[in-house]
Each structure stands twice: as structure tokens, then as C-alpha cells.
Design an enzyme around this catalytic site. Sequence first.
Site, PDB file in Angstrom:
ATOM      1  N   TYR A 159       2.729  -4.514   2.651  1.00 39.90           N
ATOM      2  CA  TYR A 159       1.975  -4.264   1.423  1.00 39.90           C
ATOM      3  C   TYR A 159       1.260  -2.918   1.496  1.00 39.90           C
ATOM      4  CZ  TYR A 159      -0.263  -5.634  -2.946  1.00 39.90           C
ATOM      5  OH  TYR A 159      -0.664  -5.692  -4.257  1.00 39.90           O
ATOM      6  N   LYS A 166      -5.818  -2.738  -4.120  1.00 39.83           N
ATOM      7  CA  LYS A 166      -6.108  -4.005  -4.785  1.00 39.83           C
ATOM      8  C   LYS A 166      -7.457  -4.576  -4.343  1.00 39.83           C
ATOM      9  CE  LYS A 166      -2.317  -4.630  -7.278  1.00 39.83           C
ATOM     10  NZ  LYS A 166      -2.336  -4.702  -8.757  1.00 39.83           N
TER      11      LYS A 166
END
Length: 258
Positions: A159, A166
Amino acid sequence: MVLNPFSMQGKVGIVAGLANQDSIAFGCAQALHHAGAECLVTYASPKAEKFITPLISTMGEPELLLCDVQHDDQLDALFARAKERWGRIDFVVHSIAYAPFDDLHGRVVDCSKEGFALAMDISCHSFIRMAKHAEPLMKEGGALFNMTYYGAEKVVDNYNLMGPVKAALESATRYMAAELGPQGIRVHAVSPGAIRTRAASGLKAFNELAHDGETRSPLRRLASVQDVGNAVVYLASDAGASLTGLTHYVDAGHHLRF
């Protein structure tokens, strides 16, 4: 007569980030339409038009607007159109994220300053900018939504750069909820698990992550874009009137397994 607290009849708002039928924005626009809401739906590039035009009827014939959030004039025009059409808005769904390929596929410590700044601007700060535009149009309150992922909270292999981005988005959600709450404006982060969207396909080893969700989540499946849309309807409706500042996992329980 008892009103249905889950109804969105008479509600109006914006769904941003439509790319194709696999977009979370599509699931949200569909669900909001089925619940009775009226939407303006945005897409970021003229290249998307051939993919989204066939979807219009399934979203209730919404007005489509080009809006690249990097261009302030397009963002201004979007909210000016909402004000012209309705005089107010009740919800905004921000389903937009981006990171340059090389920065996304490398280590966080190797990402470029420019790549990090671009990912943060498009994926996080554009939500703040949209909220600022929405605030004066939510005089009777409303709800703001963004899309996040469990990689904001824990390290998820591959990720990479999007994890810190995020995490910033989720933190901004909490601060904005505290700031806008007195005006009756609720702010939520929605955290789907692995969903086969165009954006997700850019992640390295995404298929392995999706397989893990299908085989190890408590419900043994991935969430769909419609599942996400239904969650947004609940949170945007009167049924969700007492909820704000939360991260809502719509991932078939997969976050329990990480």
C-alpha cells in the site's frame, strides 16, 4: 404517518470521482438515487466519458460535470452549479485518490517530494477544499464522505505511499467533524476493503490482497461498490443523524483479520 428515516427523498448533493461501472462513486450514486436523492456526478477526465455515459440511466439521469480537483476553476464551477440548481446541498461524496506510479510502487522512504505532495493534494486536501465549498451550502446541516482504507491504520504490504496519505485523510475527517459539527454537518470516512476498481488495480500485488479478502474475511467475500453506496445512504440519511467523525469499515469484516 411515520417517515422512513433511511429515505433520501428530497435530498440533493454531489458524488465526485466517477470513472466506470466499477467505481465506488458509481455504487454511491446508484444507491443515493434508489433512496430518492438527486445528484450531480463528476468525472476527472474527458477520457472517462465513453465509460460513464452508458451508466447515466442506472443512476437516475444525473447531471454529469467534468471536475479535475487540481483545477480550482472546475471545483468552483461544480459548487456554483449546485447552488444554481438547488440553492443548497445535503451531501458530498469524495471518491478520489491518486499517486504517481513510481512513488506508489516504491518504498515510502524513497518517494519523491513531488509525488508525495501530489498524492496528498488529490487524495486528501481536495476533500478539505470540497468541504470548504460545501459548508455555506449546508445551512440546514449535511454530510461529507471520503473513501479510505485499512492501510491508513496498519501497515499493509504494497500500500506504500497511500498509507500515510489515507492516515492524513482520516485525521482530517475527525478534525473537520469537530469543526463543522456545530453547524449540523457530519463528516465520515468510509473504509472499503479490497474492491476491484481501476484505482485499486494500480496497487502492486492487488490480486493477492483481494484473494485474502475473499478467503479470510468473516463473510468470505469482498464488499461491492453497491455495499459502499448503501452504507453512505444510511450515514447520509436521518437514520445516521447522530453519527460523525467515524471511520466505517465496509469490508465484509476483513479488517478484523489484519
